[in-house]
Design a protein around this motif. Sequence first.
Motif, mmCIF file in Angstrom:
data_model
loop_
_atom_site.group_PDB
_atom_site.id
_atom_site.type_symbol
_atom_site.label_atom_id
_atom_site.label_comp_id
_atom_site.label_asym_id
_atom_site.label_seq_id
_atom_site.Cartn_x
_atom_site.Cartn_y
_atom_site.Cartn_z
ATOM 1 N N ARG A 1 0.696 26.176 20.187
ATOM 2 C CA ARG A 1 -0.866 26.642 19.414
ATOM 3 C C ARG A 1 -1.555 25.360 19.701
ATOM 4 O O ARG A 1 -1.421 24.491 19.023
ATOM 5 N N HIS A 2 -2.764 25.732 20.488
ATOM 6 C CA HIS A 2 -3.700 24.480 20.470
ATOM 7 C C HIS A 2 -4.962 24.364 19.484
ATOM 8 O O HIS A 2 -5.198 25.442 19.052
ATOM 9 N N TRP A 3 -5.179 23.404 18.924
ATOM 10 C CA TRP A 3 -6.276 23.315 18.087
ATOM 11 C C TRP A 3 -7.711 23.904 18.786
ATOM 12 O O TRP A 3 -8.030 23.452 19.820
ATOM 13 N N GLY A 4 -8.366 24.807 18.089
ATOM 14 C CA GLY A 4 -9.520 25.383 18.564
ATOM 15 C C GLY A 4 -10.568 24.240 18.387
ATOM 16 O O GLY A 4 -11.334 23.922 17.411
ATOM 17 N N GLU A 5 -11.004 23.796 19.513
ATOM 18 C CA GLU A 5 -12.040 22.504 19.352
ATOM 19 C C GLU A 5 -13.359 22.987 19.352
ATOM 20 O O GLU A 5 -14.143 22.332 18.907
ATOM 21 N N THR A 6 -13.713 24.439 19.557
ATOM 22 C CA THR A 6 -14.883 24.846 19.568
ATOM 23 C C THR A 6 -15.346 25.007 17.984
ATOM 24 O O THR A 6 -16.396 24.564 17.291
ATOM 25 N N SER A 7 -14.356 25.706 17.162
ATOM 26 C CA SER A 7 -14.717 25.825 15.766
ATOM 27 C C SER A 7 -14.288 24.581 15.016
ATOM 28 O O SER A 7 -15.012 24.450 13.993
ATOM 29 N N ASP A 8 -13.318 23.848 15.334
ATOM 30 C CA ASP A 8 -12.966 22.893 14.787
ATOM 31 C C ASP A 8 -12.315 23.077 13.585
ATOM 32 O O ASP A 8 -12.406 22.022 12.668
ATOM 33 N N VAL A 9 -11.785 24.305 13.111
ATOM 34 C CA VAL A 9 -11.405 24.600 11.947
ATOM 35 C C VAL A 9 -9.950 25.323 11.876
ATOM 36 O O VAL A 9 -9.238 25.383 10.705
ATOM 37 N N GLU A 10 -9.404 25.752 13.122
ATOM 38 C CA GLU A 10 -8.247 26.170 13.148
ATOM 39 C C GLU A 10 -7.703 26.164 14.481
ATOM 40 O O GLU A 10 -8.184 25.886 15.605
ATOM 41 N N PHE A 11 -6.456 26.648 14.472
ATOM 42 C CA PHE A 11 -5.566 26.693 15.703
ATOM 43 C C PHE A 11 -5.949 28.092 16.611
ATOM 44 O O PHE A 11 -6.033 29.099 16.079
ATOM 45 N N ASN A 12 -5.849 27.960 18.061
ATOM 46 C CA ASN A 12 -6.066 29.161 18.698
ATOM 47 C C ASN A 12 -4.806 29.924 18.681
ATOM 48 O O ASN A 12 -3.386 29.529 18.162
ATOM 49 N N ASP A 13 -4.969 31.115 19.327
ATOM 50 C CA ASP A 13 -3.593 31.968 19.170
ATOM 51 C C ASP A 13 -2.503 31.506 19.926
ATOM 52 O O ASP A 13 -2.861 30.706 20.833
ATOM 53 N N PRO A 14 -1.396 31.762 19.814
ATOM 54 C CA PRO A 14 -0.061 31.096 20.177
ATOM 55 C C PRO A 14 -0.040 31.656 21.839
ATOM 56 O O PRO A 14 -0.375 32.524 22.159
ATOM 57 N N ILE A 15 0.565 30.367 22.751
ATOM 58 C CA ILE A 15 0.757 30.796 24.077
ATOM 59 C C ILE A 15 2.278 30.785 24.154
ATOM 60 O O ILE A 15 2.959 30.044 23.577
ATOM 61 N N VAL A 16 2.874 31.907 24.658
ATOM 62 C CA VAL A 16 4.258 32.092 24.525
ATOM 63 C C VAL A 16 4.988 31.410 25.832
ATOM 64 O O VAL A 16 4.593 31.940 26.929
ATOM 65 N N LEU A 17 5.446 30.318 25.656
ATOM 66 C CA LEU A 17 6.196 29.666 26.897
ATOM 67 C C LEU A 17 7.661 30.089 27.067
ATOM 68 O O LEU A 17 7.957 30.129 28.242
ATOM 69 N N SER A 18 8.326 30.693 26.126
ATOM 70 C CA SER A 18 9.706 31.110 26.417
ATOM 71 C C SER A 18 9.841 32.161 25.372
ATOM 72 O O SER A 18 9.774 31.743 24.124
ATOM 73 N N ASP A 19 10.530 33.271 25.621
ATOM 74 C CA ASP A 19 11.029 34.348 24.499
ATOM 75 C C ASP A 19 12.653 34.289 24.513
ATOM 76 O O ASP A 19 13.108 35.464 24.040
ATOM 77 N N SER A 20 13.234 33.533 25.411
ATOM 78 C CA SER A 20 14.940 33.546 25.304
ATOM 79 C C SER A 20 15.513 32.818 24.594
ATOM 80 O O SER A 20 15.124 31.560 24.052
ATOM 81 N N GLY A 21 16.593 32.995 23.694
ATOM 82 C CA GLY A 21 17.318 32.252 22.855
ATOM 83 C C GLY A 21 17.042 32.690 21.386
ATOM 84 O O GLY A 21 16.723 33.675 21.198
ATOM 85 N N GLU A 22 17.679 31.965 20.278
ATOM 86 C CA GLU A 22 17.664 32.286 19.180
ATOM 87 C C GLU A 22 17.071 31.243 18.202
ATOM 88 O O GLU A 22 17.165 31.582 16.885
ATOM 89 N N VAL A 23 16.711 30.201 18.511
ATOM 90 C CA VAL A 23 16.241 29.155 17.758
ATOM 91 C C VAL A 23 14.847 28.955 18.006
ATOM 92 O O VAL A 23 14.545 27.840 18.686
ATOM 93 N N PRO A 24 13.771 29.482 17.434
ATOM 94 C CA PRO A 24 12.492 29.313 17.853
ATOM 95 C C PRO A 24 11.887 28.026 17.366
ATOM 96 O O PRO A 24 12.077 27.450 16.316
ATOM 97 N N LEU A 25 11.009 27.556 18.409
ATOM 98 C CA LEU A 25 10.127 26.276 17.979
ATOM 99 C C LEU A 25 8.771 26.709 18.159
ATOM 100 O O LEU A 25 8.256 27.182 19.313
ATOM 101 N N THR A 26 8.050 26.254 17.279
ATOM 102 C CA THR A 26 6.400 26.433 17.272
ATOM 103 C C THR A 26 5.726 25.013 17.454
ATOM 104 O O THR A 26 5.983 24.142 16.414
#
Length: 276
Positions: free
Chosen positions: A132-157
């Motif tokens: 999740r990248h910082w929303g530089e336009t609003s500069d107050v919150e993170f953007n929606d998540p970009i899913v890079l992988s959905d395989s496995g059992e130990v998630p990392l954000t």
Amino acid sequence: MAPSTRTQNVIIAGLAALATAASAFSIWSVGRPHPSLMDGTKATSVAGPTDAPPATTVAQEAGATAVPEATTETEAPADTAEPERSSIDTWIEAWSGEADLLVIGDGFSNLPSQWVQLWARNLGAERPVEIRHWGETSDVEFNDPIVLSDSGEVPLTVWSASRAGSTIQAAAQRYDSFVEASVEPDAVLITMGLSSADEDIPAGLDALVSAIDEDVPVLVAIGPEGLYEEGVADASLKWAQDNNDRVSVVDLRLSAPANPTAEQWARAFQQALDQS
């Protein structure tokens, strides 16, 4: 019949000699020790102040245990351990399970095409990963998540709080906002220097790391050669080395090519972690 005069003179002379001998013996015997002190050994003379051996020597000869010297006030107690030094392994371990990793960066890592997202994507070969990248336009919150992988059992954000044009001091001022907009991180990665040529880098890093909870491991990544203004990388590295009880550091100038592509940067960073 009384002795003759000649006999009397001989007797008187003998008595006189006997008296003289007795007197001489008396004078000689005054300086002699008592027979009880002369047990076939040499009489001991009285020792003066300079004849006495040191007390420690006497104690050692007697088989006594010497008294230890008193501990000075500057000595640390025996059970006081030095603070445990941070390491790259400790930092990696912090996000090896289900975790949230916060990246504090600048214009070299704020876009999906840049090295932080490419590195995170490579992690997705073995576990679910989203960024999740910082929303530089609003500069107050993170953007929606970009899913890079959905395989496995130990998630990392990966929360990429990277902002174009950000200095280290600016990141320090916004750190609380980054955490409020995400979660308390399990580990923090600092990768900055692009816009920091005109600031006091040690003071900025002091402020930034002081804002991070002291239980959260921090890694400072020094960018590859040719990317920062002169002196920025060296100042960051020196600060990290001086504060190695709090942060660990990787210097990508040692492994990445100068002016690398985003993919080369991501690969060099992972190699540095693997070699730690």
